[in-house]
Scaffold this active site. Structure first.
Site, mmCIF file in Angstrom:
data_model
loop_
_atom_site.group_PDB
_atom_site.id
_atom_site.type_symbol
_atom_site.label_atom_id
_atom_site.label_comp_id
_atom_site.label_asym_id
_atom_site.label_seq_id
_atom_site.Cartn_x
_atom_site.Cartn_y
_atom_site.Cartn_z
ATOM 1 N N GLU A 123 -5.585 -1.064 -8.217
ATOM 2 C CA GLU A 123 -4.586 -0.024 -8.583
ATOM 3 C C GLU A 123 -3.605 -0.857 -9.360
ATOM 4 O OE1 GLU A 123 -5.168 3.877 -5.981
ATOM 5 O OE2 GLU A 123 -4.277 2.109 -5.144
ATOM 6 N N SER B 132 1.053 -1.396 -0.055
ATOM 7 C CA SER B 132 0.159 0.002 0.031
ATOM 8 C C SER B 132 0.688 1.183 0.002
ATOM 9 C CB SER B 132 -0.840 -0.024 1.270
ATOM 10 O OG SER B 132 -1.460 -1.164 1.376
HETATM 11 P P1 NAD Z 1 -1.709 -9.581 7.420
HETATM 12 O O1 NAD Z 1 -0.689 -9.270 8.539
HETATM 13 O O2 NAD Z 1 -2.837 -9.981 7.712
HETATM 14 O O3 NAD Z 1 -0.912 -10.779 6.405
HETATM 15 C C1 NAD Z 1 0.535 -11.031 6.322
HETATM 16 C C2 NAD Z 1 0.709 -12.322 6.075
HETATM 17 O O4 NAD Z 1 2.151 -12.583 5.556
HETATM 18 C C3 NAD Z 1 0.512 -13.106 7.655
HETATM 19 O O5 NAD Z 1 -0.046 -14.182 7.674
HETATM 20 C C4 NAD Z 1 2.150 -13.553 7.715
HETATM 21 O O6 NAD Z 1 2.317 -14.727 8.488
HETATM 22 C C5 NAD Z 1 2.800 -13.671 6.307
HETATM 23 N N1 NAD Z 1 4.132 -13.251 6.092
HETATM 24 C C6 NAD Z 1 5.097 -12.528 6.754
HETATM 25 N N2 NAD Z 1 6.175 -12.550 6.499
HETATM 26 C C7 NAD Z 1 6.343 -13.595 5.459
HETATM 27 C C8 NAD Z 1 7.289 -14.140 4.771
HETATM 28 N N3 NAD Z 1 8.515 -13.855 4.800
HETATM 29 N N4 NAD Z 1 7.028 -15.167 3.978
HETATM 30 C C9 NAD Z 1 5.689 -15.637 3.854
HETATM 31 N N5 NAD Z 1 4.492 -15.379 4.545
HETATM 32 C C10 NAD Z 1 4.946 -14.177 5.511
HETATM 33 O O7 NAD Z 1 -1.358 -8.216 6.336
HETATM 34 P P2 NAD Z 1 -2.293 -7.976 5.200
HETATM 35 O O8 NAD Z 1 -3.127 -6.649 5.724
HETATM 36 O O9 NAD Z 1 -2.784 -8.955 4.487
HETATM 37 O O10 NAD Z 1 -1.509 -6.876 4.424
HETATM 38 C C11 NAD Z 1 -0.545 -7.505 3.312
HETATM 39 C C12 NAD Z 1 0.060 -6.505 2.328
HETATM 40 O O11 NAD Z 1 -1.241 -5.939 1.724
HETATM 41 C C13 NAD Z 1 0.708 -5.541 2.796
HETATM 42 O O12 NAD Z 1 1.664 -4.993 2.157
HETATM 43 C C14 NAD Z 1 -0.318 -4.278 2.952
HETATM 44 O O13 NAD Z 1 0.253 -3.120 2.990
HETATM 45 C C15 NAD Z 1 -1.236 -4.775 1.773
HETATM 46 N N6 NAD Z 1 -2.594 -4.101 1.962
HETATM 47 C C16 NAD Z 1 -3.487 -4.318 3.088
HETATM 48 C C17 NAD Z 1 -4.813 -3.727 2.880
HETATM 49 C C18 NAD Z 1 -5.549 -4.215 4.035
HETATM 50 O O14 NAD Z 1 -6.606 -3.502 4.156
HETATM 51 N N7 NAD Z 1 -5.298 -4.948 4.876
HETATM 52 C C19 NAD Z 1 -5.266 -3.224 1.733
HETATM 53 C C20 NAD Z 1 -4.229 -3.280 0.598
HETATM 54 C C21 NAD Z 1 -2.998 -3.640 0.780
#
Ligand code: NAD
Length: 706
Positions: free
Chosen positions: A475, A442
């Site tokens: 996006e 993000s």
């Molecule tokens: P989250 O914390 O829910 O999930 C992240 C996952 O990644 C966890 O299950 C963790 O165990 C895993 N992980 C961490 N390191 C790892 C590795 N080295 N190898 C494999 N797995 C690994 O996070 P999220 O909210 O799903 O966000 C993930 C990405 O999406 C981020 O970059 C965030 O900025 C982006 N994002 C989030 C949102 C939102 O609303 N949550 C919206 C758009 C984009």
């Protein structure tokens, strides 16, 4: 010209569709063909020239009129036993009116005249002396359904979908649907179909009495013979039809309908459903009256701002959809990170037919994601087979082996550059040559993430929104080393999974988060000033947002919102208010919003916020104070080239945030209100509340707002 010489006819060489006899061509016009078999049945086939789907343009209806003249003449001389109406298009019967014809129309009187003429043609079909049968497959929507309703019988091919989506465009049915449908089936079911715009699938349509039979294509010849011969027992109407022919009964029902509609669409913003209820309440017992009232009401609605803006949104969607055409070359997606986003992206891709491997450091995260996917499929996929197939395609990948086979790897791990880069280094050793790498980041610049990659030209940002299963926009983020082919494939991938791609530059917060943040931040300032959260939310809802900023902040997650705000404060000159300490404390306490069951609101198991009654009614100044900072940030993004043009911007804000669709998007809203007036309102806010409201220099440009 013999019927069988036309290109589309030839394309149907496998003859898997029954379209009448090959050798009985009577008349061929540009869009319609009429033929007759030895059995005396006439086949009238719609095949709109130059289009992949049938729509009812004025020319199509004019030609239909001519064809009906032929049919009448044959019927009058006893040379026709019945008429079958069908479509030659694979895609379906007819998708409705040609929305292109609706665009930019501003004269209700002209529409009125055209609609009267169109009604004359449809009435002519309804008045034919011989039995008429519409055989419908695929989409049979809007004007297409009205055409079918004018026939005495309707036979659906399994899989057909029949409905009236007009409300989505700020309209109600305009070609006879408002009186033919309630006359045919339970009027309450008819009204529900027209008020919600939800289509009925063939089996449901049969249950409702909307179609007389549901058959497989191979039985068409027999079924139409049955129908014409009177052998199709139609199960129509109900006791409710007679009760609801009484005015007082309709009044009671209409009151209930209004209350239900009020929940979803306020009258001031979406007049069409209320008009439809009024029409039915007043004229529901008299088809003739209803017909003239329908024409008058439809003509007025069509020229209204709401309808014209929703029609604009229809074309914005088409535009993004067109950007998503092409071959992505992606059959297998590997998702790394099975959290909120990765888990849902994987589930969505599998539901759209792709093979998906889902990896995470934490096996429990994968298990949770698969559980969520199963629950989603249970709710959204209709057949057991579809549910099973989707689950089969979603493969838990505990070793990460899927990366070697995938055409696209989507990374959705924690929002930390070093974590992401470590994941890329590992993937680089295993990914297939030519495979794409996408990040769901993000906030991290793609220029940072591409450093050290062996194939930076194949890195792209695919920024999905939460909840993935509901937000249509993605996006598509470029960067200085991204290959155009990579971006094109990424857009095509979005198209292939039924998502709308919006190309944006790798700038902090891209477009959507950058524009949303000042709106959310202003709500926090208002909370600080002691305004009730319900009042703040009500102000945004008055403007037409699907939910207010406080509820939206809870939905996004206060922790995530906080991080985005910090990042924007650090990396842009955007004049944001300071982050209040109490918000930081709240997040530290774990009150991160809906996902935690508690944020600004408390949440029950139904995921809905427990709201108190709003205090003071919000005024326009309060609405401006919330909405204009967002519109101002949109202008900044446009001026800085984060997004290429105002149309993409409007589309992105509508499909990612639900920005009041009937206003046509933030830039269209600014244009309608007047850029000078928007700048002046921002100036007033600046004087009252501080520099963060300073109008962007973009408003001074003569072509401001696009
Ligand atoms: P989250 O914390 O829910 O999930 C992240 C996952 O990644 C966890 O299950 C963790 O165990 C895993 N992980 C961490 N390191 C790892 C590795 N080295 N190898 C494999 N797995 C690994 O996070 P999220 O909210 O799903 O966000 C993930 C990405 O999406 C981020 O970059 C965030 O900025 C982006 N994002 C989030 C949102 C939102 O609303 N949550 C919206 C758009 C984009």
């Amino acid at each position: 010209m013999p019927l069988t010489d036309t290109p589309v006819w030839n394309a149907l060489a496998d003859r898997s569709m029954a379209l009448g006899p090959d050798d009985g061509g009577l008349k061929t016009l540009e869009h319609w063909r009429l033929s007759q078999g030895g059995d005396g049945l006439l086949w009238l086939v719609l095949d709109r020239a130059g289009e992949s789907a049938n729509t009812l343009s004025e020319a199509v209806l004019e030609e239909l009129d001519t064809m009906l003249g032929e049919v009448e003449a044959l019927a009058a001389s006893d040379q026709a036993r019945g008429l079958i109406v069908r479509s030659a298009k694979r895609s379906g019967f007819a998708a409705g009116a040609d929305v292109r014809d609706f665009r930019g129309i501003d004269d209700a009187a002209t529409v009125h005249t055209r609609m009267q003429r169109a009604h004359g043609v449809i009435d002519r079909l309804a008045g034919l002396a011989v039995p008429t049968v519409a055989v419908v497959h695929g989409h049979c929507l809007g004007g297409g359904l009205e055409l079918a309703l004018a026939c005495r019988h309707r036979i659906a091919i399994a899989g057909a979908s029949l409905g009236f989506p007009e409300v989505m465009l700020g309209l109600h049915p305009g070609l006879g649907g408002t009186f033919r449908l309630p006359a045919l089936i339970d009027p309450l079911e008819a009204m529900t179909m027209m008020l919600t715009g939800k289509p009925a699938h063939a089996r449901k349509a049969k249950r409702l009495g909307l179609v007389d039979a549901v058959i497989e294509e191979r039985h068409v010849d027999n079924a139409v013979r049955d129908a014409v011969g009177g052998g199709l027992a139609a199960d129509r109407g109900s006791w409710k039809s007679s009760v609801l022919s009484l005015g007082p009964a309709r009044q009671v029902a209409a009151r209930q309908m209004r209350a239900r509609v009020e929940d979803r669409a306020p009258k001031a913003h979406y007049p069409a459903p209320y008009r439809l209820i009024d029409l039915w309440e007043e004229h529901g017992a008299d088809a003739e009256e209803m017909q003239s009232a329908e024409i008058a009401s439809f003509s007025e609605l069509l020229v209204s701002d709401t309808a014209q803006n929703l029609i604009r949104v229809f074309f914005l969607r088409e535009r993004l959809r067109a950007d998503g055409r092409g071959d992505s070359g992606v059959g297998h997606v590997h998702v790394v990170g099975a959290g909120t986003m990765g888990g849902d992206i994987a589930a969505w891709c599998a539901s759209r037919g792709l093979t998906v491997t889902l990896a995470d450091l934490d096996p429990a995260a994968i298990a949770r994601a698969v559980g969520r996917a199963a629950a989603f499929y249970d709710k959204k996929l209709r057949s057991r087979l579809d549910r099973r197939d989707a689950l089969d395609r979603l493969i838990p990948d505990f070793s990460g082996a899927g990366a070697a086979k995938a055409d696209l790897v989507i990374e959705a791990v924690a929002e930390k550059a070093d974590v992401k880069k470590a994941v890329y280094a590992d993937l680089a050793k295993r990914m297939k040559p030519g495979a794409l790498l996408a990040t769901n980041t993000s906030s991290i610049p793609l220029e940072t993430l591409r450093e050290g990659l062996p194939a930076p030209e194949r890195l792209v940002g695919l920024h999905f929104f939460n909840p993935v299963t509901r937000m249509e926009l993605v996006e598509v983020v470029g960067h200085d080393k991204a290959a155009p082919e990579t971006l094109a494939r990424a857009r095509a991938f979005c198209g292939a999974i039924g998502r709308l791609p919006a190309p944006v530059k790798s700038a902090p917060g891209f477009l959507v988060n950058r524009a949303l943040t000042p709106y959310l931040a202003e709500a926090f300032v208002m909370l600080d000033e002691g305004l009730a959260k319900e009042t703040i939310d009500r102000a945004a809802e008055r403007f037409g947002m699907p939910m207010g900023p406080v509820e939206l902040a809870d939905r996004v997650g206060l922790d995530i919102g906080l991080e985005v705000a910090r990042m924007l404060a650090e990396r842009t000159d955007d004049p944001l208010p300071d982050i209040p300490q109490w918000l930081v404390d709240k997040v530290d306490k774990g009150e991160t919003g809906r996902k935690a069951g508690k944020g600004f609101y408390d949440y029950g198991d139904d995921g809905k916020p427990r709201k108190g009654t709003p205090g003071a009614e919000p005024d326009q100044a309060m609405i401006d104070r919330l909405v204009l900072p967002m519109v101002n940030a949109c202008m900044r993004c446009l001026r800085e080239g984060v997004v290429a043009d105002a149309e993409t911007l409007d589309a992105a804000m509508i499909f990612a945030t639900g920005f009041a669709p009937f206003r046509g998007g933030p830039m269209h809203y600014a244009r309608t209100r007047g850029s000078g007036e928007v700048a002046a309102a921002l100036k007033r806010l600046q004087e009252a509340h501080g520099a963060r409201f300073a109008p962007d220099p973009g408003w001074d440009r003569p072509d401001a707002a696009g």
